[in-house]
Scaffold this motif. Structure first.
Motif, PDB file in Angstrom:
ATOM      1  N   ASP A 166      43.085  31.964  43.127  1.00  0.00           N
ATOM      2  CA  ASP A 166      44.343  32.703  43.223  1.00  0.00           C
ATOM      3  C   ASP A 166      45.308  32.285  42.126  1.00  0.00           C
ATOM      4  O   ASP A 166      45.916  33.128  41.455  1.00  0.00           O
ATOM      5  N   ILE A 196      43.732  33.207  38.516  1.00  0.00           N
ATOM      6  CA  ILE A 196      43.864  34.611  38.153  1.00  0.00           C
ATOM      7  C   ILE A 196      45.325  34.965  37.899  1.00  0.00           C
ATOM      8  O   ILE A 196      45.647  35.699  36.957  1.00  0.00           O
ATOM      9  N   ARG A 221      36.858  38.653  41.602  1.00  0.00           N
ATOM     10  CA  ARG A 221      36.500  37.498  42.440  1.00  0.00           C
ATOM     11  C   ARG A 221      34.999  37.462  42.696  1.00  0.00           C
ATOM     12  O   ARG A 221      34.386  36.396  42.721  1.00  0.00           O
ATOM     13  N   ASP A 244      40.870  43.211  41.542  1.00  0.00           N
ATOM     14  CA  ASP A 244      40.757  41.778  41.834  1.00  0.00           C
ATOM     15  C   ASP A 244      39.521  41.454  42.656  1.00  0.00           C
ATOM     16  O   ASP A 244      38.919  40.388  42.487  1.00  0.00           O
TER      17      ASP A 244
END
Length: 268
Positions: free
Chosen positions: A236, A239, A263, A259
């Motif tokens: 988290d 990114i 991930r 996203d």
């Protein structure tokens, strides 16, 4: 071709090239982003060489260079006296190198919906990452902050510099009750000693945030999930800070709404 890099020692574990490469491909931009192993002795030579390369857009800076790089680049935002660590260097067209820090905003983004005003916080570590964390926490108006660190003097200085109330304890001290626990150290990272904490003092609504992302599923996060505590993993923050750096390097924001794909790539 425009390019940017991530530098550090070690650097093989960095996932930043995957992140920036994914965004470059998604946007169809002609550019690249690579790892560059740079030792402390070679840092100045690296910066001097890149300064003269018009294709080089800048670099992200990881351990152990976040402090030393401040002596080698310009600091228009006064990062030195606010956060005290740089994680991003950007090359302007005239060759001027500007240092900044995207870690603080990247760290706080997953916590933006949490009410931490006046809440007690525990932070493990007192290095460059901890500086960004404490900078963000000070602006969130948290309550008492307890830092767990090997060097009490260094950690106490951080509390004072960010205007935070709290205390410093050794790494072997019992964990205090806290609404938020942050591991801002390298403990638990691949190749490093584990972070062994008894999480029983934490309340049931506590958040456990581990900045380590290699491995992504750290022992700390496993222990937190075993107690059904809310968790935030290192991707988290990684990114979040990368998105800010990407725009500085390549002049465009990362693509929106992808996203989950990113991930999945990072955890494959």
């Amino acid at each position: 071709m425009a390019f940017a890099e991530v530098i550090g020692d070690p650097i093989a574990q960095s996932k930043s090239p995957l992140i920036h490469g994914f965004w470059l491909d998604a946007l169809g931009l002609d550019g690249r982003y690579e790892r560059q192993h740079v030792t402390s002795d070679a840092l100045k030579a690296y910066i001097d060489e890149r300064r003269g390369d018009p294709d080089w857009r800048g670099c992200n800076v990881t351990m152990p260079h976040k402090g030393a790089v401040m002596d080698l680049v310009d600091d228009p935002g006064d990062v030195r006296t606010t956060i005290g660590a740089m994680n991003t260097v950007v090359r302007r067209p005239d060759g001027q190198l500007m240092g900044t820090n995207t870690d603080a905003a990247g760290f706080y983004a997953p916590l933006a919906e949490s009410d931490l005003a006046g809440a007690p916080v525990a932070v493990v570590g007192a290095g460059g990452a901890a500086r960004a964390v404490l900078f963000a926490l000070a602006r969130a108006d948290v309550g008492e902050v307890i830092i767990y660190n090997r060097s009490p003097l260094k950690a106490m200085g951080l509390l004072a510099s960010f205007g935070l109330k709290g205390e410093v304890r050794g790494l072997d001290a019992a964990l205090a009750p806290a609404a938020l626990l942050v591991n801002a150290s390298s403990l638990g990272m691949t190749g490093q000693p584990p972070l062994d904490l008894d999480l029983s003092p934490l309340p049931d609504d506590a958040i456990v945030y581990d900045l380590v992302y290699s491995p992504l599923e750290t022992a700390l996060l496993r222990a937190a999930r075993a107690r059904d505590l809310a968790t935030v993993d290192g991707l988290d923050m990684l990114i979040g800070q990368a998105a800010l750096a990407f725009e500085l390097f390549f002049g465009q924001s990362p693509p929106q709404g992808r996203d989950d794909e990113l991930r999945a790539l990072l955890t494959a």
